[in-house]
Design a protein around this motif. Structure first.
Motif, PDB file in Angstrom:
ATOM      1  N   CYS A 156       0.780  -0.812   0.173  1.00 59.95           N
ATOM      2  CA  CYS A 156      -0.210  -0.230   0.245  1.00 59.95           C
ATOM      3  C   CYS A 156       0.924   1.193   0.348  1.00 59.95           C
ATOM      4  O   CYS A 156       0.808   2.179  -0.633  1.00 59.95           O
ATOM      5  CB  CYS A 156      -0.948  -0.026   1.315  1.00 59.95           C
ATOM      6  N   PHE A 157       1.815   1.060   0.853  1.00 64.69           N
ATOM      7  CA  PHE A 157       2.907   2.492   1.005  1.00 64.69           C
ATOM      8  C   PHE A 157       3.617   2.604  -0.433  1.00 64.69           C
ATOM      9  O   PHE A 157       3.307   3.978  -1.362  1.00 64.69           O
ATOM     10  CB  PHE A 157       3.659   2.250   1.575  1.00 64.69           C
ATOM     11  N   LEU A 158       4.513   1.551  -1.128  1.00 63.46           N
ATOM     12  CA  LEU A 158       4.405   1.777  -2.285  1.00 63.46           C
ATOM     13  C   LEU A 158       3.543   2.142  -3.409  1.00 63.46           C
ATOM     14  O   LEU A 158       3.889   2.892  -3.922  1.00 63.46           O
ATOM     15  CB  LEU A 158       4.883   0.806  -2.753  1.00 63.46           C
ATOM     16  N   THR A 159       2.296   1.343  -3.384  1.00 66.08           N
ATOM     17  CA  THR A 159       1.707   2.093  -5.508  1.00 66.08           C
ATOM     18  C   THR A 159       1.218   3.479  -4.201  1.00 66.08           C
ATOM     19  O   THR A 159       1.160   4.083  -5.310  1.00 66.08           O
ATOM     20  CB  THR A 159       0.098   1.048  -4.227  1.00 66.08           C
ATOM     21  N   SER A 160       0.683   4.027  -3.076  1.00 66.50           N
ATOM     22  CA  SER A 160       1.060   4.973  -2.940  1.00 66.50           C
ATOM     23  C   SER A 160       1.962   6.456  -2.665  1.00 66.50           C
ATOM     24  O   SER A 160       1.250   7.322  -4.129  1.00 66.50           O
ATOM     25  CB  SER A 160       0.554   5.745  -1.510  1.00 66.50           C
ATOM     26  N   ALA A 161       2.781   5.665  -2.437  1.00 69.08           N
ATOM     27  CA  ALA A 161       4.198   6.564  -2.965  1.00 69.08           C
ATOM     28  C   ALA A 161       4.544   6.608  -4.884  1.00 69.08           C
ATOM     29  O   ALA A 161       4.634   7.650  -5.553  1.00 69.08           O
ATOM     30  CB  ALA A 161       5.473   6.067  -2.542  1.00 69.08           C
ATOM     31  N   ALA A 162       3.849   5.423  -5.745  1.00 72.10           N
ATOM     32  CA  ALA A 162       4.166   5.675  -7.195  1.00 72.10           C
ATOM     33  C   ALA A 162       2.916   6.407  -7.946  1.00 72.10           C
ATOM     34  O   ALA A 162       3.541   6.892  -8.963  1.00 72.10           O
ATOM     35  CB  ALA A 162       3.879   4.815  -7.978  1.00 72.10           C
ATOM     36  N   CYS A 163       2.045   6.291  -6.999  1.00 75.10           N
ATOM     37  CA  CYS A 163       1.308   7.114  -7.542  1.00 75.10           C
ATOM     38  C   CYS A 163       1.603   8.618  -7.336  1.00 75.10           C
ATOM     39  O   CYS A 163       1.183   9.182  -8.331  1.00 75.10           O
ATOM     40  CB  CYS A 163      -0.138   7.009  -6.441  1.00 75.10           C
ATOM     41  N   ALA A 164       2.161   9.097  -6.631  1.00 72.67           N
ATOM     42  CA  ALA A 164       2.494  10.425  -6.316  1.00 72.67           C
ATOM     43  C   ALA A 164       3.743  10.629  -6.934  1.00 72.67           C
ATOM     44  O   ALA A 164       3.431  11.522  -7.678  1.00 72.67           O
ATOM     45  CB  ALA A 164       3.043  10.693  -4.680  1.00 72.67           C
ATOM     46  N   TRP A 165       4.791   9.652  -7.497  1.00 68.36           N
ATOM     47  CA  TRP A 165       5.176  10.544  -7.956  1.00 68.36           C
ATOM     48  C   TRP A 165       4.788  10.442  -9.352  1.00 68.36           C
ATOM     49  O   TRP A 165       5.319  10.867 -10.648  1.00 68.36           O
ATOM     50  CB  TRP A 165       6.700   9.177  -7.953  1.00 68.36           C
ATOM     51  N   LEU A 166       4.121   9.011 -10.214  1.00 71.46           N
ATOM     52  CA  LEU A 166       3.542   9.822 -11.551  1.00 71.46           C
ATOM     53  C   LEU A 166       2.958  11.028 -11.857  1.00 71.46           C
ATOM     54  O   LEU A 166       2.658  10.864 -12.567  1.00 71.46           O
ATOM     55  CB  LEU A 166       2.744   8.371 -11.447  1.00 71.46           C
ATOM     56  N   LEU A 167       2.088  11.083 -10.874  1.00 72.75           N
ATOM     57  CA  LEU A 167       0.893  12.377 -11.158  1.00 72.75           C
ATOM     58  C   LEU A 167       2.317  13.316 -11.122  1.00 72.75           C
ATOM     59  O   LEU A 167       2.331  14.278 -11.623  1.00 72.75           O
ATOM     60  CB  LEU A 167      -0.072  12.528  -9.685  1.00 72.75           C
ATOM     61  N   GLY A 168       2.621  13.324  -9.855  1.00 72.49           N
ATOM     62  CA  GLY A 168       4.153  14.570  -9.929  1.00 72.49           C
ATOM     63  C   GLY A 168       4.580  14.528 -11.549  1.00 72.49           C
ATOM     64  O   GLY A 168       5.069  16.621 -11.897  1.00 72.49           O
ATOM     65  N   ARG A 169       5.416  13.187 -11.796  1.00 74.93           N
ATOM     66  CA  ARG A 169       5.847  13.509 -13.035  1.00 74.93           C
ATOM     67  C   ARG A 169       4.759  14.219 -14.552  1.00 74.93           C
ATOM     68  O   ARG A 169       5.234  14.852 -15.163  1.00 74.93           O
ATOM     69  CB  ARG A 169       5.988  12.132 -13.521  1.00 74.93           C
ATOM     70  N   SER A 170       3.656  14.045 -14.063  1.00 77.46           N
ATOM     71  CA  SER A 170       2.475  14.602 -15.440  1.00 77.46           C
ATOM     72  C   SER A 170       2.917  15.722 -15.330  1.00 77.46           C
ATOM     73  O   SER A 170       2.019  16.378 -16.160  1.00 77.46           O
ATOM     74  CB  SER A 170       1.398  13.572 -14.966  1.00 77.46           C
ATOM     75  N   TYR A 171       2.478  15.930 -14.141  1.00 78.58           N
ATOM     76  CA  TYR A 171       2.165  17.805 -13.358  1.00 78.58           C
ATOM     77  C   TYR A 171       3.552  18.290 -13.794  1.00 78.58           C
ATOM     78  O   TYR A 171       2.921  19.380 -14.355  1.00 78.58           O
ATOM     79  CB  TYR A 171       1.935  18.295 -11.679  1.00 78.58           C
ATOM     80  N   SER A 172       4.205  18.096 -14.284  1.00 80.93           N
ATOM     81  CA  SER A 172       5.508  18.506 -14.322  1.00 80.93           C
ATOM     82  C   SER A 172       6.198  18.577 -16.213  1.00 80.93           C
ATOM     83  O   SER A 172       6.003  19.183 -16.700  1.00 80.93           O
ATOM     84  CB  SER A 172       6.915  17.758 -14.085  1.00 80.93           C
TER      85      SER A 172
ATOM     86  N   SER B 200       2.937  17.946 -17.835  1.00 80.60           N
ATOM     87  CA  SER B 200       1.574  19.305 -18.486  1.00 80.60           C
ATOM     88  C   SER B 200       1.504  20.813 -17.670  1.00 80.60           C
ATOM     89  O   SER B 200       0.855  21.208 -18.514  1.00 80.60           O
ATOM     90  CB  SER B 200       0.250  18.385 -18.123  1.00 80.60           C
ATOM     91  N   GLY B 201       1.907  20.481 -16.638  1.00 82.71           N
ATOM     92  CA  GLY B 201       1.616  21.646 -16.042  1.00 82.71           C
ATOM     93  C   GLY B 201       0.141  22.142 -15.305  1.00 82.71           C
ATOM     94  O   GLY B 201      -0.788  23.132 -14.577  1.00 82.71           O
ATOM     95  N   VAL B 202      -0.740  20.944 -15.476  1.00 79.97           N
ATOM     96  CA  VAL B 202      -2.477  21.083 -15.226  1.00 79.97           C
ATOM     97  C   VAL B 202      -2.459  20.928 -13.064  1.00 79.97           C
ATOM     98  O   VAL B 202      -2.144  20.009 -13.388  1.00 79.97           O
ATOM     99  CB  VAL B 202      -2.985  19.423 -15.091  1.00 79.97           C
ATOM    100  N   ARG B 203      -2.428  22.114 -12.997  1.00 84.94           N
ATOM    101  CA  ARG B 203      -2.410  21.846 -11.462  1.00 84.94           C
ATOM    102  C   ARG B 203      -3.301  21.102  -9.928  1.00 84.94           C
ATOM    103  O   ARG B 203      -3.132  21.063  -9.545  1.00 84.94           O
ATOM    104  CB  ARG B 203      -2.985  23.629 -10.846  1.00 84.94           C
ATOM    105  N   LEU B 204      -4.549  20.351 -11.165  1.00 83.31           N
ATOM    106  CA  LEU B 204      -4.877  19.755 -10.384  1.00 83.31           C
ATOM    107  C   LEU B 204      -4.548  17.888 -10.148  1.00 83.31           C
ATOM    108  O   LEU B 204      -3.990  17.506  -9.357  1.00 83.31           O
ATOM    109  CB  LEU B 204      -6.048  19.523 -11.177  1.00 83.31           C
ATOM    110  N   LEU B 205      -3.293  17.589 -10.778  1.00 82.78           N
ATOM    111  CA  LEU B 205      -2.365  16.637 -10.914  1.00 82.78           C
ATOM    112  C   LEU B 205      -1.026  17.200  -9.560  1.00 82.78           C
ATOM    113  O   LEU B 205      -1.215  16.156  -8.857  1.00 82.78           O
ATOM    114  CB  LEU B 205      -1.303  16.699 -12.118  1.00 82.78           C
TER     115      LEU B 205
END
Length: 93
Positions: free
Chosen positions: A13-29, A31-36
């Protein structure tokens, strides 16, 4: 062997949450969509919550060490950051 399965689930569960955070952060960087960004911040807090949960229930299962308050505060911070992001995005439009 049965005592190992909860620890494995908590770590996954920790690894999944951390991976989601990393992937969302990478997508934000990219695309620049602030909701990400707000979603990434939420998952960072959720990953911290899962890490504290694993420490609380597996590493220090004794009743003397109670990490419920930090877990609840991290959960509150995760939900609050996502709600703040939703409100921020509605106000920007």
């Amino acid at each position: 062997m049965a005592d190992v399965f909860p620890a494995i689930v908590y770590v996954l569960c920790f690894l999944t949450s951390a991976a989601c955070a990393w992937l969302l952060g990478r997508s934000y960087s990219r695309s620049g969509v602030r909701l990400l960004l707000w979603s990434s911040i939420c998952f960072v807090f959720l990953a911290g919550n899962n890490l504290i949960l694993a420490l609380d229930l597996v590493v220090w299962p004794a009743p003397e060490v109670d990490l419920r308050l930090p877990r609840l505060l991290l959960s509150l911070a995760a939900v609050a950051s996502l709600i703040w992001g939703f409100i921020w995005e509605v106000e920007q439009e």
